[in-house]
Design a protein around this motif. Structure first.
Motif, PDB file in Angstrom:
ATOM      1  N   ALA A  27       0.829  -1.209   0.000  1.00 47.46           N
ATOM      2  CA  ALA A  27       0.000   0.000   0.000  1.00 47.46           C
ATOM      3  C   ALA A  27       0.863   1.259   0.000  1.00 47.46           C
ATOM      4  O   ALA A  27       0.565   2.237  -0.703  1.00 47.46           O
ATOM      5  N   PHE A  28       1.965   1.235   0.768  1.00 49.73           N
ATOM      6  CA  PHE A  28       2.860   2.392   0.793  1.00 49.73           C
ATOM      7  C   PHE A  28       3.511   2.614  -0.569  1.00 49.73           C
ATOM      8  O   PHE A  28       3.632   3.749  -1.034  1.00 49.73           O
ATOM      9  N   MET A  30       2.245   1.765  -3.439  1.00 49.54           N
ATOM     10  CA  MET A  30       1.199   2.266  -4.340  1.00 49.54           C
ATOM     11  C   MET A  30       0.970   3.758  -4.133  1.00 49.54           C
ATOM     12  O   MET A  30       0.806   4.519  -5.101  1.00 49.54           O
ATOM     13  N   VAL A  31       0.983   4.202  -2.882  1.00 55.79           N
ATOM     14  CA  VAL A  31       0.804   5.634  -2.609  1.00 55.79           C
ATOM     15  C   VAL A  31       1.965   6.435  -3.192  1.00 55.79           C
ATOM     16  O   VAL A  31       1.772   7.510  -3.792  1.00 55.79           O
ATOM     17  N   LEU A  32       3.190   5.916  -3.048  1.00 54.28           N
ATOM     18  CA  LEU A  32       4.337   6.610  -3.633  1.00 54.28           C
ATOM     19  C   LEU A  32       4.248   6.669  -5.151  1.00 54.28           C
ATOM     20  O   LEU A  32       4.584   7.691  -5.765  1.00 54.28           O
ATOM     21  N   ILE A  34       1.500   6.654  -7.005  1.00 52.30           N
ATOM     22  CA  ILE A  34       0.455   7.619  -7.370  1.00 52.30           C
ATOM     23  C   ILE A  34       0.952   9.050  -7.177  1.00 52.30           C
ATOM     24  O   ILE A  34       0.707   9.940  -8.008  1.00 52.30           O
ATOM     25  N   TYR A  35       1.677   9.289  -6.079  1.00 53.16           N
ATOM     26  CA  TYR A  35       2.210  10.629  -5.831  1.00 53.16           C
ATOM     27  C   TYR A  35       3.216  11.029  -6.911  1.00 53.16           C
ATOM     28  O   TYR A  35       3.211  12.164  -7.387  1.00 53.16           O
ATOM     29  N   THR A  39       2.497  14.262  -9.352  1.00 57.81           N
ATOM     30  CA  THR A  39       3.364  15.443  -9.210  1.00 57.81           C
ATOM     31  C   THR A  39       4.484  15.478 -10.223  1.00 57.81           C
ATOM     32  O   THR A  39       5.537  16.041  -9.956  1.00 57.81           O
TER      33      THR A  39
END
Length: 336
Positions: A27-28, A30-32, A34-35, A39
């Protein structure tokens, strides 16, 4: 006190706990991802500013500007003059050394040649500062008391060597990465130059057009071509612009292109045919490098296959069978 019930175990590890940790890491990640995707920035935004500053420098060299620009240049050079003066007192400045570092800066993508004096100053100051800190922590306060004499001496020596060679290693690493990126996009750039030459565009217009087309795919190569187009339109001798391109890029292929461009400018030979031959050669070289990497892949993958993939495969295949056998041998009450 009653023992709390635990989940299923595999090789002594709690399966639920390991799965929870892996799910959290996924999950971490995946968040990275997406970020990073949201950006993302335009790689040409900062490079356009550098090219505009280079354009202004060329204008200032040809057209006599107002006194404000001169005062800015004087203010900007005051810090560099102080560094030069201090290094001159230490007798660490040599013309050959300055030229080598300036060329390395150009290979790494830094346009300001005055940074060479700061790098020489950093190489003179960093061993003293970092070496003093390392000596204080290792021998003074003994921050690592378990280290032996040889370990302490090795750590101190490594600190001194890295502090002295650190700036040069950083420049070399960045120059190598930049050269590889330019090497990847050079055949495509030559193909576009051939198309522009056959369409009737001038050399500077062709370079400018190729820089715009390849700016996003290969920003380093687009940066160099755009700067060459600016220098072709401002410098008195077009040969100097091509020589500057060969000076900034540490690549034999670019030097061959520069030689071809200079010969076509001098003797009036057709540019499109010469660039087409060079493009075919560079494309064949790129294909040969790809085939070489593909041929080395089985030998490179042998060690990761043995260390990481095969043990995991054995655990996945034999793990459930081992658990079933252990449960059958232990019995329902946990005894043999």
């Amino acid at each position: 006190m009653l023992d709390q019930p635990t989940g299923p175990t595999l090789l002594g590890f709690d399966v639920i706990m390991v799965g929870t940790v892996l799910a959290g890491l996924a999950a971490f990640a995946m968040v990275l991802a997406i970020y990073a995707a949201v950006t993302i920035r335009d790689p040409m935004a900062k490079r356009v500013k550098v090219l505009e500053s280079r354009r202004e420098q060329l204008k200032a060299g040809i057209v006599t500007s107002a006194t404000k620009k001169r005062t800015r240049l004087i203010r900007r050079s005051n810090s560099t003059d102080k560094v030069k003066e201090n290094l001159g007192k230490l007798n660490v400045l040599q013309d050959s050394q300055i030229k080598v570092i300036q060329q390395k800066l150009a290979h790494a993508g830094y346009r300001n040649k005055e940074l060479a004096y700061f790098i020489i100053g950093a190489r003179a100051i960093m061993p003293i500062v970092l070496g003093g800190i390392a000596a204080l922590m290792i021998y003074g306060i003994e921050y690592w008391p378990d280290w032996g004499p040889m370990t302490r001496f090795g750590a101190f020596a490594v600190t001194l060597i890295l502090s002295y060679k650190g700036p040069e290693l950083y420049l070399s690493n960045k120059a190598n990465k930049r050269t590889k990126e330019i090497q990847k996009g050079l055949p495509d750039a030559l193909d576009l130059l051939v198309i522009c030459a056959e369409a009737g565009l001038t050399v500077d217009a062709a370079f400018n057009r190729v820089a715009k087309e390849l700016g996003r795919a290969y920003p380093e190569l687009g940066d160099e071509f755009a700067l060459t187009a600016i220098e072709l339109s401002f410098l008195n001798e077009r040969r100097l612009a091509f020589n500057n391109l060969a000076y900034r890029v540490d690549l034999e292929a670019v030097k061959g292109v520069v030689t071809t461009m200079i010969q076509t400018e001098r003797y009036g030979t057709p540019l499109a045919s010469a660039l087409r031959v060079l493009s075919a050669e560079f494309r064949n070289e790129r294909m040969m490098r790809a085939e070489e990497k593909a041929a080395r892949l089985p030998a490179i993958m042998t060690v990761p296959l043995i260390l990481f993939i095969l043990p995991t495969l054995f655990i996945v295949i034999l793990g459930p069978a081992a658990c079933s056998i252990s449960d059958a041998l232990m019995g329902p009450d946990g005894a043999l």
